[in-house]
Design a protein around this motif. Structure first.
Motif, PDB file in Angstrom:
ATOM      1  N   ASN A 147      -2.430  22.600 -18.324  1.00  0.00           N
ATOM      2  CA  ASN A 147      -2.128  23.708 -19.222  1.00  0.00           C
ATOM      3  C   ASN A 147      -3.379  24.587 -19.384  1.00  0.00           C
ATOM      4  N   GLU A 148      -3.309  25.583 -20.252  1.00  0.00           N
ATOM      5  CA  GLU A 148      -4.411  26.535 -20.436  1.00  0.00           C
ATOM      6  C   GLU A 148      -5.678  25.856 -20.961  1.00  0.00           C
ATOM      7  N   GLN A 149      -5.516  24.727 -21.648  1.00  0.00           N
ATOM      8  CA  GLN A 149      -6.675  23.989 -22.181  1.00  0.00           C
ATOM      9  C   GLN A 149      -7.242  23.001 -21.156  1.00  0.00           C
ATOM     10  N   GLY A 150      -6.668  22.955 -19.957  1.00  0.00           N
ATOM     11  CA  GLY A 150      -7.142  22.048 -18.924  1.00  0.00           C
ATOM     12  C   GLY A 150      -6.625  20.628 -19.077  1.00  0.00           C
ATOM     13  N   LYS A 151      -5.620  20.437 -19.927  1.00  0.00           N
ATOM     14  CA  LYS A 151      -5.016  19.109 -20.133  1.00  0.00           C
ATOM     15  C   LYS A 151      -3.837  18.934 -19.169  1.00  0.00           C
ATOM     16  N   VAL A 152      -3.575  17.696 -18.783  1.00  0.00           N
ATOM     17  CA  VAL A 152      -2.444  17.401 -17.914  1.00  0.00           C
ATOM     18  C   VAL A 152      -1.164  17.578 -18.722  1.00  0.00           C
ATOM     19  N   GLU A 153      -0.310  18.467 -18.266  1.00  0.00           N
ATOM     20  CA  GLU A 153       0.980  18.712 -18.904  1.00  0.00           C
ATOM     21  C   GLU A 153       2.095  17.985 -18.143  1.00  0.00           C
ATOM     22  N   ARG A 154       1.883  17.809 -16.839  1.00  0.00           N
ATOM     23  CA  ARG A 154       2.851  17.101 -16.000  1.00  0.00           C
ATOM     24  C   ARG A 154       2.085  16.368 -14.910  1.00  0.00           C
ATOM     25  N   HIS A 155       2.420  15.097 -14.708  1.00  0.00           N
ATOM     26  CA  HIS A 155       1.783  14.237 -13.711  1.00  0.00           C
ATOM     27  C   HIS A 155       2.899  13.771 -12.778  1.00  0.00           C
ATOM     28  N   ASP A 156       2.925  14.326 -11.572  1.00  0.00           N
ATOM     29  CA  ASP A 156       3.943  13.955 -10.584  1.00  0.00           C
ATOM     30  C   ASP A 156       3.318  13.064  -9.527  1.00  0.00           C
ATOM     31  N   GLU A 157       3.983  11.960  -9.227  1.00  0.00           N
ATOM     32  CA  GLU A 157       3.557  11.078  -8.136  1.00  0.00           C
ATOM     33  C   GLU A 157       4.721  10.947  -7.168  1.00  0.00           C
ATOM     34  N   GLU A 158       4.500  11.394  -5.947  1.00  0.00           N
ATOM     35  CA  GLU A 158       5.538  11.375  -4.915  1.00  0.00           C
ATOM     36  C   GLU A 158       5.143  10.366  -3.834  1.00  0.00           C
ATOM     37  N   TRP A 159       5.796   9.203  -3.861  1.00  0.00           N
ATOM     38  CA  TRP A 159       5.491   8.154  -2.884  1.00  0.00           C
ATOM     39  C   TRP A 159       5.848   8.641  -1.490  1.00  0.00           C
ATOM     40  N   ASP A 160       4.984   8.329  -0.540  1.00  0.00           N
ATOM     41  CA  ASP A 160       5.159   8.762   0.852  1.00  0.00           C
ATOM     42  C   ASP A 160       5.387  10.266   0.946  1.00  0.00           C
ATOM     43  N   TRP A 161       4.914  10.985  -0.053  1.00  0.00           N
ATOM     44  CA  TRP A 161       4.986  12.449  -0.095  1.00  0.00           C
ATOM     45  C   TRP A 161       6.433  12.948  -0.110  1.00  0.00           C
ATOM     46  N   GLN A 162       7.359  12.090  -0.491  1.00  0.00           N
ATOM     47  CA  GLN A 162       8.760  12.483  -0.604  1.00  0.00           C
ATOM     48  C   GLN A 162       8.998  12.939  -2.030  1.00  0.00           C
ATOM     49  N   GLY A 163       9.532  14.115  -2.207  1.00  0.00           N
ATOM     50  CA  GLY A 163       9.766  14.657  -3.540  1.00  0.00           C
ATOM     51  C   GLY A 163      10.584  13.710  -4.404  1.00  0.00           C
ATOM     52  N   ASN A 164      10.312  13.717  -5.693  1.00  0.00           N
ATOM     53  CA  ASN A 164      11.075  12.906  -6.632  1.00  0.00           C
ATOM     54  C   ASN A 164      12.456  13.517  -6.832  1.00  0.00           C
TER      55      ASN A 164
ATOM     56  N   THR B 106       0.859  -1.182   0.000  1.00  0.00           N
ATOM     57  CA  THR B 106       0.000   0.000   0.000  1.00  0.00           C
ATOM     58  C   THR B 106       0.894   1.229   0.000  1.00  0.00           C
ATOM     59  N   VAL B 107       0.613   2.143  -0.923  1.00  0.00           N
ATOM     60  CA  VAL B 107       1.430   3.339  -1.089  1.00  0.00           C
ATOM     61  C   VAL B 107       0.556   4.580  -0.937  1.00  0.00           C
ATOM     62  N   ASN B 108       0.978   5.500  -0.067  1.00  0.00           N
ATOM     63  CA  ASN B 108       0.323   6.792   0.041  1.00  0.00           C
ATOM     64  C   ASN B 108       1.178   7.792  -0.732  1.00  0.00           C
ATOM     65  N   SER B 109       0.571   8.473  -1.694  1.00  0.00           N
ATOM     66  CA  SER B 109       1.303   9.389  -2.563  1.00  0.00           C
ATOM     67  C   SER B 109       0.619  10.735  -2.628  1.00  0.00           C
ATOM     68  N   LYS B 110       1.430  11.746  -2.878  1.00  0.00           N
ATOM     69  CA  LYS B 110       0.887  13.024  -3.312  1.00  0.00           C
ATOM     70  C   LYS B 110       0.991  13.004  -4.830  1.00  0.00           C
ATOM     71  N   VAL B 111      -0.149  13.125  -5.482  1.00  0.00           N
ATOM     72  CA  VAL B 111      -0.211  13.163  -6.940  1.00  0.00           C
ATOM     73  C   VAL B 111      -0.598  14.580  -7.339  1.00  0.00           C
ATOM     74  N   THR B 112       0.202  15.176  -8.198  1.00  0.00           N
ATOM     75  CA  THR B 112      -0.095  16.520  -8.679  1.00  0.00           C
ATOM     76  C   THR B 112      -0.229  16.482 -10.192  1.00  0.00           C
ATOM     77  N   LEU B 113      -1.375  16.914 -10.657  1.00  0.00           N
ATOM     78  CA  LEU B 113      -1.656  17.006 -12.088  1.00  0.00           C
ATOM     79  C   LEU B 113      -1.558  18.484 -12.471  1.00  0.00           C
ATOM     80  N   HIS B 114      -0.474  18.846 -13.143  1.00  0.00           N
ATOM     81  CA  HIS B 114      -0.264  20.225 -13.586  1.00  0.00           C
ATOM     82  C   HIS B 114      -0.992  20.399 -14.914  1.00  0.00           C
TER      83      HIS B 114
END
Length: 178
Positions: A127-144, A117-125
């Motif tokens: 763009n202006e069109q509302g599309k995902v330009e960057r998808h970051d997943e940080e396991w245990d909330w530790q920065g990549n 089981t993994v707890n992550s902070k997922v950030t979907l960045h």
């Protein structure tokens, strides 16, 4: 009082997603749940980047291969919790995601292996069109780790890009072929 969620690093304020945010979240969660769909991938821009501790996938086809390859490794993947963090806005959606993975068994005639089981902070960045330009997943909330982290960060970043290219070569981009 604002709604709260707990993660591996503390407690965070949450908010209720708008209908369009909820649709994007639900569709992208299908990728984590081993159910890749064209509808989920439609939320990504062609130049999107996915970054987690395992890989850096550059471009939508590489991202497709990463998620389409997950059923080759996992027997199950269940979302236990997914909360939208209050910090989310029009430029990014930040999620507190807890995902339970069950590996396929390496033992013949045994379908399931170990669980993680993994707890992550997922950030979907977005763009202006509302599309995902960057998808970051940080396991245990530790920065990549990245090149900003010095020599070891550079080494990890290079390995993650190679890992993504290897998966991309061996896994189809079409979710219908998974």
């Amino acid at each position: 009082m604002a709604a709260m969620t707990s993660s591996s690093v503390g407690t965070h304020a949450t908010r209720t997603p708008s209908p369009s945010e909820q649709q994007m979240i639900d569709d992208i969660l299908l990728l984590y749940q081993l159910k890749p769909t064209e509808k989920a991938y439609a939320h990504y821009s062609p130049s999107a980047v996915f970054h987690d501790p395992v890989s850096i996938a550059e471009g939508l086809d590489s991202i497709r291969s990463q998620f389409n390859g997950m059923p080759k490794v996992f027997a199950e993947s269940t979302t236990q919790k997914c909360d939208l963090l209050a910090e989310s806005d029009a430029s990014h959606l930040a999620l507190n995601l807890t995902q339970k993975y069950v590996f396929k068994s390496p033992i013949l005639f045994k379908e399931k292996g170990t669980e993680k089981t993994v707890n992550s902070k997922v950030t979907l960045h977005l763009n202006e069109q509302g599309k995902v330009e960057r998808h970051d997943e940080e396991w245990d909330w530790q920065g990549n780790k990245s090149e900003e982290d010095g020599f070891m960060g550079n080494m990890q970043q290079a390995r993650k890009k190679i890992d993504a290219k290897v998966v991309e070569k061996g896994v189809p981009t079409d979710p219908g072929k998974v």
